[in-house]
Design an enzyme around this catalytic site. Structure first.
Site, PDB file in Angstrom:
ATOM      1  CG  HIS A 295      33.046  38.015  38.762  1.00 50.56           C
ATOM      2  ND1 HIS A 295      32.129  38.686  38.009  1.00 50.56           N
ATOM      3  CD2 HIS A 295      33.849  37.362  37.887  1.00 50.56           C
ATOM      4  CE1 HIS A 295      32.351  38.442  36.722  1.00 50.56           C
ATOM      5  NE2 HIS A 295      33.388  37.637  36.619  1.00 50.56           N
TER       6      HIS A 295
ATOM      7  CG  ASP B 273      30.195  41.668  27.600  1.00 50.32           C
ATOM      8  OD1 ASP B 273      30.237  40.624  26.928  1.00 50.32           O
ATOM      9  OD2 ASP B 273      30.931  41.865  28.589  1.00 50.32           O
TER      10      ASP B 273
ATOM     11  CG  ASP C  86      30.979  40.992  40.413  1.00 50.12           C
ATOM     12  OD1 ASP C  86      31.973  41.623  40.042  1.00 50.12           O
ATOM     13  OD2 ASP C  86      30.504  40.003  39.787  1.00 50.12           O
TER      14      ASP C  86
END
Ligand code: XUL
Ligand code: CO
Length: 437
Positions: free
Chosen positions: A99, A307, A102
């Site tokens: 992203h 995740d 990030d």
């Protein structure tokens, strides 16, 4: 500068090896069904989980021990760039994903954020040229900053919508600059908390308008990445608009966007939606919408998006079975949208976790290839539908049947004889295949 000093380059050592920092299954050059494992799997590192996650949870602060913690701001971002390429190099991972937020810290203004991005993007580009590593996809984070409290493309405030458009425009330019193969739209806060204050139809119309603008701008600047929607049913909002593959496809169809998008499917999002990962992949594939995969897994005892790194061989096998049956992952890949557990805070855990994911996917690929080569499930499925090959069944398939012809047939056809689906036998066969490769 080396960041992971004590970690060697990870090699394939095969099944007999007891070296934790080696592959037992993933042999990048091994050919499976006519392509190397590397070509089938197209692994990617998720920048956010690998270099930004600190191991905090709602009950406690970060636990991760990282070299870049000695730095802050842009200095930290620069060390993370170095870390990314050393990490990919050592694991032999060809792709990465990020992203915007990030890779570079957000500034106080849009101008400042864009300036920070430009500096880091130039560094990334240089490293990519030097190492041959590639960007599987990039995206814009339009959900973390408090300005997006009520959404971005579905914001209730036009000023927020405009900011989202500006951020998206920059992210498309970044993707083009770095030659991203795909661009992902995950609707972070594109959803609602309560219908009592929400104009759902209006929000969806606006979201489609933003996607149309993105398609137009990508065309204008010559950014030819494959656009991907990433479905998720809930979290952070109670109801996410891109609920699952079927919902996302119907949205794209309704707004005339289907030809411009495919889907980025994520295992843990599938389970949150009450589906298996293979269900989501099959749904995309039969609609010509399979784009890419976010590889991870949830925990059946926890109801949220944990995740975790994918280690469930039944799931990796059935995932790769669907991918192979669909003709491969194309321009997509297998992105580890997965984070090490809070207790796995040492730097080598990042390597051990990726090795676990890569070996599990390589294992799944081999098992799936065997299922296909031996036609194990194909034979079962073909046999199950054989009554549609001749007689009244063939008439249905050819479009020749009418309700009257079905009635005429049914009136003289009795008794009807059904056959078992043999599900339990098939589950055992699947186990036998997985543990034979
Ligand atoms: C969130 C998620 C995201 C997307 C990219 O659940 O999966 O990280 O993959 O925004
Ligand atoms: Co994801």
């Amino acid at each position: 500068m080396s960041i992971f000093k004590n970690i060697p380059s990870i090699q394939f050592e095969g099944k007999g090896s007891d070296n934790p920092l080696a592959f037992k299954q993933y042999d990048p050059k091994q050919v499976v069904l006519g392509k190397t494992m590397e070509e089938h799997l197209r692994f990617a590192v998720a920048y956010w989980h690998t270099f930004n996650a600190i191991g905090n949870d709602p009950f406690g602060s970060g636990t991760m021990v990282r070299e870049w913690d000695k730095f802050s701001g842009m200095d930290r971002a620069k060390v993370q760039v170095e870390a990314n390429f050393e990490f990919m190099e050592k694991l032999g991972i060809p792709y990465y994903c990020f992203h915007d937020v990030d890779i570079a810290p957000e500034g106080a203004t849009l101008q400042e954020s864009n300036k920070n991005l430009d500096v880091i993007v130039a560094m990334l580009k240089e490293q990519m040229q030097a190492t041959g590593k590639k960007l599987l996809w990039n995206t814009s984070n339009m959900f973390s900053n408090p300005r997006f409290v009520h959404g971005a493309g579905t914001a209730v405030n036009a000023d927020v919508y405009a900011y989202a458009g500006a951020q998206l425009k920059k992210a498309l330019e970044v993707g083009k600059e770095l030659g991203a193969e795909n661009y992902v739209f995950w609707g972070g806060r594109e959803g609602y908390e309560t219908l009592l204050n929400t104009d759902m139809g209006f929000e969806l119309d606006n979201l489609a308008r933003l996607y149309h603008m993105a398609v137009a701008y990508a065309k204008e600047i010559g950014f030819d990445a494959q656009f991907l929607i990433e479905p998720k049913p809930k979290e952070p909002t109670k109801h996410q608009y891109d609920f699952d593959a079927a919902t996302a496809i119907s949205f794209l169809q309704k707004y005339g966007l289907k030809d411009h998008f495919k889907l980025n499917l994520e295992a843990n999002h599938a389970t949150l939606a009450g589906h298996t990962f293979e269900h989501e992949i099959r749904t995309a594939a039969i609609n010509g919408m399979l784009g890419s995969l976010d590889a991870n897994q949830g925990d059946l005892l926890l109801g949220w998006d944990t995740d975790e790194f994918p280690t469930d061989l039944y799931s990796t096998t059935l995932t790769m079975y669907e991918v192979l049956k669909a003709g491969g992952i194309g321009r997509g890949g297998v992105n580890f949208d997965a984070k090490v557990r809070r207790g796995s805070f040492e730097a080598d855990d990042l390597f051990l976790a990726h090795i676990a994911g890569m070996d599990s996917f390589a294992w799944g690929l081999k098992a799936a290839a065997k299922l296909i080569e031996e036609g194990i499930l194909d034979k079962v499925v073909e046999n199950r539908y054989r009554s549609f090959k001749e007689g009244i069944g063939a008439d249905v398939v050819a479009g020749k049947a009418t309700l009257a012809s079905l009635e005429q047939y049914a009136l003289q056809n009795h008794p009807i004889v059904n056959e078992s689906g043999r599900q339990e036998r098939l589950r055992l066969l699947l186990s036998e295949v997985i543990f034979s490769v």
